[in-house]
Design an enzyme around this catalytic site. Structure first.
Site, PDB file in Angstrom:
ATOM      1  N   GLY A  13       0.782  -1.232   0.000  1.00 18.31           N
ATOM      2  CA  GLY A  13       0.000   0.000   0.000  1.00 18.31           C
ATOM      3  C   GLY A  13       0.809   1.274   0.000  1.00 18.31           C
ATOM      4  N   LYS A  38       9.827   8.478  -6.947  1.00 17.13           N
ATOM      5  CA  LYS A  38      10.095   7.083  -6.628  1.00 17.13           C
ATOM      6  C   LYS A  38      11.610   6.951  -6.512  1.00 17.13           C
ATOM      7  CE  LYS A  38       8.928   2.579  -6.545  1.00 17.13           C
ATOM      8  NZ  LYS A  38       7.917   1.950  -5.701  1.00 17.13           N
ATOM      9  N   ASN A 167      -3.011  -0.457   6.092  1.00 15.74           N
ATOM     10  CA  ASN A 167      -3.671  -0.404   4.789  1.00 15.74           C
ATOM     11  C   ASN A 167      -4.389  -1.714   4.509  1.00 15.74           C
ATOM     12  OD1 ASN A 167      -4.235   0.611   2.041  1.00 15.74           O
ATOM     13  ND2 ASN A 167      -2.876  -1.055   1.430  1.00 15.74           N
TER      14      ASN A 167
END
EC number: 6.3.3.3
Length: 230
Positions: A13, A38, A167
């Protein structure tokens, strides 16, 4: 300010939280510039999702400074392509974003113990670069042990761990969430606050819904300086 979204493993998640926080910033604080990054990407995925969901004033290289074709651990993916992993490129991209943005959300890869080079893990990088971090834990059997193990690694590495976000990777009832990830027990064992629980999203690309679930988290503890300014 920078916040690193780390996890206990892959597919737990991290991307949901990353996109939810970005959607929150763009919807509720449009006067503030939010950047996304990222750390490095192996295989098609997050960079493509970011650019499809958000209008980002960023080059592909700023979004994912290092990109490998094979969906493998970075050292393995890099070796397949005969490339070295140049963390200086990642650091420079992060510094560039910090200079231009009020808030930079950086998504890690894999878990805290995932290798980024032959010698370093995500935890090592978070500590060396002094990145405030949040840990995403999936609501499933084994979540308690995963939380304890990853928080222990974070503390050993001296990471500034701001909290845990649970999550739901699949639909879960309130009873299941309470039994699989008992908040009081996890907080007692780790001495780290749980900042909230993300529900299962059938449509994880709904920006309004993503912004709403982010607003339900304890954002002041996750990013106190930013929330104080906002």
């Amino acid at each position: 300010m920078v916040i690193l979204i780390a996890g206990t493993d892959t597919e737990v998640g991290k991307t949901v939280l990353t996109t939810a926080l970005t959607a929150y910033g763009q919807k509720y604080q449009p006067q503030r510039a939010v950047g996304m990054m990222k750390l490095m990407q192996a295989g098609v995925g997050d960079r493509e999702l970011y650019t499809s969901l958000f209008s980002l004033d960023q080059s592909p290289q700023e979004i994912a400074p290092l990109y490998f074709d094979a969906p493998l651990a970075p050292p393995v993916a890099a070796a397949k392509e005969g490339r070295d992993i140049d963390l200086g490129v990642v650091w420079q991209a992060l510094q560039s974003l910090q200079a231009r943005k009020d808030w930079v959300i950086v998504e890690a890869l894999g878990g805290l113990g995932t290798p980024v080079t032959q010698e370093l893990t995500v935890a090592d990088l978070a500590a060396s670069w002094r990145l405030p971090t949040v840990l995403v834990v999936p609501v499933k059997l084994g979540a308690i042990a995963q939380s304890v193990a990853n928080v222990a690694l974070a503390k050993l590495s001296r990471i500034d761990l701001r909290g845990i976000v649970l999550n739901c990777t699949q639909p879960r009832s309130e009873t299941e969430i309470a039994e699989l990830t008992p908040t009081d027990l996890i907080q007692s064992l780790t001495n780290i606050p749980i900042l909230g629980c993300l529900p299962y999203l059938e449509e994880p690309k709904d920006l309004d819904k993503l912004a709403q679930i982010a607003s339900d988290l304890e954002l002041e503890r996750l990013m106190p300086v930013v929330m104080g300014n906002w």
